[in-house]
Design a protein around this motif. Structure first.
Motif, PDB file in Angstrom:
ATOM      1  N   LEU A  36       3.129  10.753  -9.094  1.00 22.21           N
ATOM      2  CA  LEU A  36       2.323   9.575  -8.777  1.00 22.21           C
ATOM      3  C   LEU A  36       3.099   8.571  -7.932  1.00 22.21           C
ATOM      4  O   LEU A  36       2.525   7.935  -7.039  1.00 22.21           O
ATOM      5  CB  LEU A  36       1.823   8.918 -10.065  1.00 22.21           C
ATOM      6  CG  LEU A  36       0.634   9.614 -10.735  1.00 22.21           C
ATOM      7  CD1 LEU A  36       0.395   9.047 -12.126  1.00 22.21           C
ATOM      8  CD2 LEU A  36      -0.620   9.486  -9.882  1.00 22.21           C
ATOM      9  N   ALA A  37       4.387   8.427  -8.215  1.00 22.40           N
ATOM     10  CA  ALA A  37       5.199   7.526  -7.400  1.00 22.40           C
ATOM     11  C   ALA A  37       5.211   7.992  -5.943  1.00 22.40           C
ATOM     12  O   ALA A  37       5.099   7.189  -5.008  1.00 22.40           O
ATOM     13  CB  ALA A  37       6.624   7.454  -7.946  1.00 22.40           C
ATOM     14  N   THR A  38       5.299   9.309  -5.764  1.00 20.65           N
ATOM     15  CA  THR A  38       5.274   9.875  -4.413  1.00 20.65           C
ATOM     16  C   THR A  38       3.914   9.663  -3.762  1.00 20.65           C
ATOM     17  O   THR A  38       3.808   9.310  -2.581  1.00 20.65           O
ATOM     18  CB  THR A  38       5.595  11.376  -4.454  1.00 20.65           C
ATOM     19  OG1 THR A  38       6.892  11.565  -5.029  1.00 20.65           O
ATOM     20  CG2 THR A  38       5.582  11.983  -3.058  1.00 20.65           C
ATOM     21  N   ILE A  39       2.859   9.864  -4.547  1.00 16.84           N
ATOM     22  CA  ILE A  39       1.489   9.697  -4.036  1.00 16.84           C
ATOM     23  C   ILE A  39       1.240   8.249  -3.620  1.00 16.84           C
ATOM     24  O   ILE A  39       0.709   7.976  -2.540  1.00 16.84           O
ATOM     25  CB  ILE A  39       0.472  10.129  -5.123  1.00 16.84           C
ATOM     26  CG1 ILE A  39       0.542  11.642  -5.335  1.00 16.84           C
ATOM     27  CG2 ILE A  39      -0.949   9.697  -4.753  1.00 16.84           C
ATOM     28  CD1 ILE A  39      -0.103  12.104  -6.621  1.00 16.84           C
ATOM     29  N   TYR A  40       1.639   7.293  -4.461  1.00 18.62           N
ATOM     30  CA  TYR A  40       1.463   5.881  -4.128  1.00 18.62           C
ATOM     31  C   TYR A  40       2.209   5.547  -2.836  1.00 18.62           C
ATOM     32  O   TYR A  40       1.724   4.786  -1.999  1.00 18.62           O
ATOM     33  CB  TYR A  40       1.982   5.004  -5.274  1.00 18.62           C
ATOM     34  CG  TYR A  40       0.966   4.681  -6.343  1.00 18.62           C
ATOM     35  CD1 TYR A  40       0.099   5.665  -6.825  1.00 18.62           C
ATOM     36  CD2 TYR A  40       0.873   3.411  -6.882  1.00 18.62           C
ATOM     37  CE1 TYR A  40      -0.824   5.377  -7.823  1.00 18.62           C
ATOM     38  CE2 TYR A  40      -0.045   3.112  -7.877  1.00 18.62           C
ATOM     39  CZ  TYR A  40      -0.890   4.101  -8.342  1.00 18.62           C
ATOM     40  OH  TYR A  40      -1.813   3.816  -9.317  1.00 18.62           O
ATOM     41  N   ARG A  41       3.418   6.108  -2.704  1.00 21.72           N
ATOM     42  CA  ARG A  41       4.220   5.828  -1.525  1.00 21.72           C
ATOM     43  C   ARG A  41       3.584   6.422  -0.269  1.00 21.72           C
ATOM     44  O   ARG A  41       3.499   5.775   0.770  1.00 21.72           O
ATOM     45  CB  ARG A  41       5.630   6.392  -1.713  1.00 21.72           C
ATOM     46  CG  ARG A  41       6.591   6.027  -0.581  1.00 21.72           C
ATOM     47  CD  ARG A  41       8.021   6.362  -0.948  1.00 21.72           C
ATOM     48  NE  ARG A  41       8.232   7.787  -1.144  1.00 21.72           N
ATOM     49  CZ  ARG A  41       8.439   8.379  -2.309  1.00 21.72           C
ATOM     50  NH1 ARG A  41       8.437   7.656  -3.422  1.00 21.72           N
ATOM     51  NH2 ARG A  41       8.640   9.673  -2.399  1.00 21.72           N
ATOM     52  N   LYS A  42       3.103   7.663  -0.376  1.00 17.79           N
ATOM     53  CA  LYS A  42       2.499   8.322   0.783  1.00 17.79           C
ATOM     54  C   LYS A  42       1.210   7.636   1.227  1.00 17.79           C
ATOM     55  O   LYS A  42       0.958   7.473   2.426  1.00 17.79           O
ATOM     56  CB  LYS A  42       2.199   9.793   0.449  1.00 17.79           C
ATOM     57  CG  LYS A  42       3.425  10.694   0.416  1.00 17.79           C
ATOM     58  CD  LYS A  42       3.016  12.135   0.127  1.00 17.79           C
ATOM     59  CE  LYS A  42       4.207  13.079   0.185  1.00 17.79           C
ATOM     60  NZ  LYS A  42       3.817  14.482  -0.091  1.00 17.79           N
ATOM     61  N   LEU A  43       0.400   7.228   0.244  1.00 18.73           N
ATOM     62  CA  LEU A  43      -0.888   6.610   0.570  1.00 18.73           C
ATOM     63  C   LEU A  43      -0.780   5.096   0.754  1.00 18.73           C
ATOM     64  O   LEU A  43      -1.761   4.458   1.135  1.00 18.73           O
ATOM     65  CB  LEU A  43      -1.919   6.927  -0.520  1.00 18.73           C
ATOM     66  CG  LEU A  43      -2.262   8.409  -0.713  1.00 18.73           C
ATOM     67  CD1 LEU A  43      -3.343   8.568  -1.770  1.00 18.73           C
ATOM     68  CD2 LEU A  43      -2.709   9.050   0.598  1.00 18.73           C
ATOM     69  N   GLU A  44       0.392   4.557   0.448  1.00 17.11           N
ATOM     70  CA  GLU A  44       0.617   3.111   0.563  1.00 17.11           C
ATOM     71  C   GLU A  44      -0.408   2.310  -0.233  1.00 17.11           C
ATOM     72  O   GLU A  44      -1.033   1.365   0.258  1.00 17.11           O
ATOM     73  CB  GLU A  44       0.624   2.679   2.037  1.00 17.11           C
ATOM     74  CG  GLU A  44       1.744   3.311   2.843  1.00 17.11           C
ATOM     75  CD  GLU A  44       1.764   2.837   4.283  1.00 17.11           C
ATOM     76  OE1 GLU A  44       1.360   1.685   4.549  1.00 17.11           O
ATOM     77  OE2 GLU A  44       2.177   3.624   5.154  1.00 17.11           O
ATOM     78  N   VAL A  45      -0.573   2.719  -1.495  1.00 19.38           N
ATOM     79  CA  VAL A  45      -1.468   1.998  -2.399  1.00 19.38           C
ATOM     80  C   VAL A  45      -0.624   1.353  -3.483  1.00 19.38           C
ATOM     81  O   VAL A  45       0.504   1.765  -3.761  1.00 19.38           O
ATOM     82  CB  VAL A  45      -2.528   2.938  -3.020  1.00 19.38           C
ATOM     83  CG1 VAL A  45      -3.422   3.510  -1.936  1.00 19.38           C
ATOM     84  CG2 VAL A  45      -1.874   4.063  -3.820  1.00 19.38           C
ATOM     85  N   SER A  46      -1.188   0.359  -4.145  1.00 22.37           N
ATOM     86  CA  SER A  46      -0.437  -0.365  -5.174  1.00 22.37           C
ATOM     87  C   SER A  46      -1.219  -0.526  -6.473  1.00 22.37           C
ATOM     88  O   SER A  46      -0.873  -1.357  -7.304  1.00 22.37           O
ATOM     89  CB  SER A  46      -0.009  -1.741  -4.650  1.00 22.37           C
ATOM     90  OG  SER A  46      -1.146  -2.496  -4.256  1.00 22.37           O
TER      91      SER A  46
END
Length: 264
Positions: A36-46
């Motif tokens: 999930l940390a990777t996904i948030y970073r890739k999609l630039e969501v918070s």
């Protein structure tokens, strides 16, 4: 995103927990968080709401945040986890207040939240009978072979070197990195072999349950991989142990009041 990342993202955005996703995909909850940390970073969501919007095709990444994406993803997940912990603790207190002495339902909820938030596979609430005597009063997620062994023992004595024995002596938290790496596993101690071989446990933490100054039990949670419990997980487990004592004390008082009422 990879196919696994997309599956995890969709599950999390849809409301599933780390533990639920991990159980379905046969991975550790900590691995789900890493994804999930990777996904948030890739999609630039918070946030989970932003994640859901991005998966549904709404919104676009904010280019100005790219350099800070790793920090943002970590802070976002940490905030969501903190909110989840507060909700779980509030839910347990609500259940205790409305339980009317139903300890089975309360303990199932407490152990369930503890396993979820502390990233553990199974948990046991041991009742203390004095003089190193314990019994497994409540369990959650425990392997059947280990459960059967505990039921067959009923009330059993523990050795000084076991986690429960050390906890009783110190009346303090005992955090074991790997139950198979300790010298006790090389002996014929029955509890240690049942824990490791039947329960498949590797790392576990045992929290003393104290009512006033009296030891009434042990709140223990287990991981089936060598992943020691950190300070945050141990503190959370301690909170759940304290809530368990409150629930048991409430049940005892309700039972006494009912007995007095019946005699009136």
């Amino acid at each position: 995103m990879s196919a696994r990342e997309l599956e995890i993202a969709q599950s999390y955005a849809g409301g599933q927990t780390y533990h639920g996703i991990a159980e379905r995909l046969h991975i550790a909850p900590s691995t789900v968080r890493t994804h999930l940390a990777t996904i948030y970073r890739k999609l630039e969501v918070s946030s989970k709401l932003e994640l859901r919007a991005r998966l549904e095709g709404d919104g676009a990444p904010n280019g100005s945040r790219t350099d800070h994406a790793a920090v943002i993803s970590e802070l976002a997940l940490s905030l969501e986890e903190a909110i989840g912990r507060e909700r779980a603790l509030s839910e347990v207190l609500r259940i205790i207040s409305r339980s009317r002495g139903d300890t089975e339902a309360v303990m199932a909820a407490i152990l369930g939240h503890a396993l979820e938030l502390c990233d553990a596979e199974f948990g046991i609430l041991f009742e203390y009978h004095g003089d190193r005597q314990f019994s497994a009063r409540f369990t959650r997620g425990i392997p059947q072979s280990f459960r059967s062994w505990l039921e067959a023992q009923d009330v059993f004595a523990v050795g000084n070197a076991t986690g429960l024995g050390r906890m009783e002596t110190a009346q303090d938290v005992v955090n074991i990195v790997d139950v198979r790496a300790e010298d006790l596993y090389k002996t014929d101690d029955p509890l240690r072999h049942a824990t490791a071989d039947l329960g498949g446990a590797r790392s576990f933490v045992a929290i003393p349950m104290l009512s006033g100054d009296s030891l009434v039990g042990a709140f223990s949670i287990y991981r089936q991989q060598v992943r020691p419990f950190n300070a945050q997980a141990t503190a959370l487990a301690h909170t759940f142990a304290d809530q368990s004592v409150i629930a048991l004390d409430n049940a005892r008082m309700i039972s006494e009041l009912r007995t007095l009422g019946g005699k009136a």
